[in-house]
Write a protein that holds these residues in place. Structure first.
Motif, mmCIF file in Angstrom:
data_model
loop_
_atom_site.group_PDB
_atom_site.id
_atom_site.type_symbol
_atom_site.label_atom_id
_atom_site.label_comp_id
_atom_site.label_asym_id
_atom_site.label_seq_id
_atom_site.Cartn_x
_atom_site.Cartn_y
_atom_site.Cartn_z
ATOM 1 N N ASP A 155 0.861 -1.188 0.000
ATOM 2 C CA ASP A 155 0.000 0.000 0.000
ATOM 3 C C ASP A 155 0.895 1.236 0.000
ATOM 4 N N ARG A 156 0.771 2.073 -1.001
ATOM 5 C CA ARG A 156 1.602 3.270 -1.123
ATOM 6 C C ARG A 156 1.529 4.130 0.139
ATOM 7 N N ALA A 157 0.381 4.138 0.800
ATOM 8 C CA ALA A 157 0.194 4.965 1.994
ATOM 9 C C ALA A 157 1.060 4.489 3.162
ATOM 10 N N ALA A 158 1.567 3.254 3.095
ATOM 11 C CA ALA A 158 2.394 2.709 4.182
ATOM 12 C C ALA A 158 3.853 3.153 4.061
ATOM 13 N N CYS A 159 4.201 3.823 2.962
ATOM 14 C CA CYS A 159 5.584 4.242 2.714
ATOM 15 C C CYS A 159 5.934 5.471 3.554
ATOM 16 N N GLY A 160 7.193 5.537 3.980
ATOM 17 C CA GLY A 160 7.665 6.743 4.652
ATOM 18 C C GLY A 160 7.737 7.895 3.656
ATOM 19 N N PRO A 161 8.000 9.127 4.132
ATOM 20 C CA PRO A 161 8.110 10.265 3.203
ATOM 21 C C PRO A 161 9.254 10.019 2.218
ATOM 22 N N MET A 162 9.022 10.282 0.956
ATOM 23 C CA MET A 162 10.008 9.995 -0.080
ATOM 24 C C MET A 162 11.236 10.918 0.041
ATOM 25 N N ALA A 163 12.413 10.334 -0.136
ATOM 26 C CA ALA A 163 13.662 11.123 -0.120
ATOM 27 C C ALA A 163 13.720 12.018 -1.358
ATOM 28 N N PRO A 164 14.351 13.198 -1.243
ATOM 29 C CA PRO A 164 14.433 14.109 -2.394
ATOM 30 C C PRO A 164 15.372 13.558 -3.475
#
Lengths: 247, 247
Positions: B227-236
């Motif tokens: 689930d995409r919502a389970a991912c941490g904030p994406m690195a830049p």
């Protein structure tokens, strides 16, 4: 007034050099402006190395006297915040209270520089302004061997800018190592102090050895000539980094 | 028509990414324009990795078919000359004639990325845009341990952009190493191929582990959630480099 030692990193590309100069933007002025923004004080920094325009640093050291006794980390973070606001490419790595006996310039017992040469046919895409790009193949082994001719105490007039203000051309070169790692040639050099443009003059001369135009004996003869005209073409500032100062 | 393999380095900062897009400047378009300038041909390059805006490369690979049989070094030097004229931050490291069976994208058997995190209080002065600056202390050992949960063949839906166009979310992750060297944390990862934003999604999640907010078990649970919502904030994008492509 508490004195602070500042350890400083900068990309020297946009600056006229370390030293404050009327009508030009310098690393020193950028830092003094940031300190004014944070503490409302007009201060004068003293740096260990007066790097030229375009020369970088990962380990410049300066000292400054402030009116108030701030925590070290507050000084570091507040100066960085003001540097960022002004879009400067300068950062304070560490701030630390020191005694009045500490002078960033006059207490220094050693200075260490790194010069980076990108030696490949393709120009740098990621490291433009951070390396000296030399497309012709250089023999780093021959450069290292020739470099050893310059170690020790000598009159470095050949490797000194005509504008150098040092009273004596005598310096003791402690290290001048040349080593290749893939397409990168790194020159590492150490001395108590250097003359103006000495590192770039030595690197430019060693490049002539690397391309086979000069021998180690030619380098020795250039040193012995004590004549600026005997120096090879000076290396550009792009590849030069002040990496460490000893106290 | 002879086919050439191009090995490419770029600073991705000024580009909308690798892929040509109407109304935006891309690395692919910069190269195609340089080839047009040199050979007067309108060509289409195919690259191994469609890197996002701001992502860098030291080892991107592309292929292109040219009408004339130029020497390899002529292609490299002429394209670089035109890239320089256009002030692009792109360089061709090598050009080499290959058979028509070589396809930079579809013949690739492995892709290797490096993600660089600058983990210190002071912001980057020399490496702005080339690292992800994280001032809070990260535990690289815990990040490495948690990373091992992601190795192997999995459904990586959690670590995949909503815009990802791959038909399957299944990928086999072969390497995900996290190691600290001074203030720098390097994440090295390898797979036959990656989903869109997969590396940055994994690194962003591992950062949560590094700061102590997540455990290795939380990473495993996030993977299993698909689930995409389970991912941490994406690195830049700043810290990401395509370093090598295997064939």
């Amino acid at each position: 007034m508490p004195r602070y030692r500042l350890d400083i990193e900068y990309d020297g590309t946009p600056y006229a050099g370390w030293q404050r100069q009327a009508g030009q933007h310098s690393v020193q002025a950028a830092l003094e402006q940031a300190i004014l923004g944070f503490s409302s004080e007009t201060v004068t920094l003293r740096g260990a190395g007066r790097t030229d325009s375009g020369v970088h640093a990962t380990g410049q050291v300066a000292h400054v006297d402030l009116a108030r006794d701030w925590p070290d980390d507050t000084v570091r973070d507040a100066v960085n915040a003001h540097l960022k606001l002004a879009s400067e490419t300068v950062a304070v790595l560490a701030a630390a209270k020191v005694t009045d006996a500490f002078d960033a310039r006059f207490s220094a017992t050693g200075r260490h520089y790194l010069y980076r040469i990108l030696n490949r046919r393709a120009p740098p895409a990621l490291e433009k302004g951070r390396v000296w790009w030399t497309p012709g193949r250089l023999d780093a082994g021959a450069m290292h061997e020739a470099a050893q001719q310059l170690l020790g105490r000598h009159d470095f007039t050949t490797f000194r800018s005509a504008q150098c203000q040092a009273t004596s051309p005598l310096r003791t070169l402690e290290r001048l190592d040349v080593a290749r790692s893939g397409d990168l040639i790194e020159v590492r050099t150490s001395a108590r102090s250097f003359l103006h443009n000495q590192v770039r003059s030595m690197v430019g001369t060693l490049k002539r050895v690397g391309e086979g135009a000069w021998t180690a004996a030619d380098v020795k003869a250039a040193l012995d000539a004590r004549d600026r005209a005997a120096c090879g073409p000076m290396a550009p500032p792009d590849g030069l980094y002040l990496v460490k100062v000893d106290y």
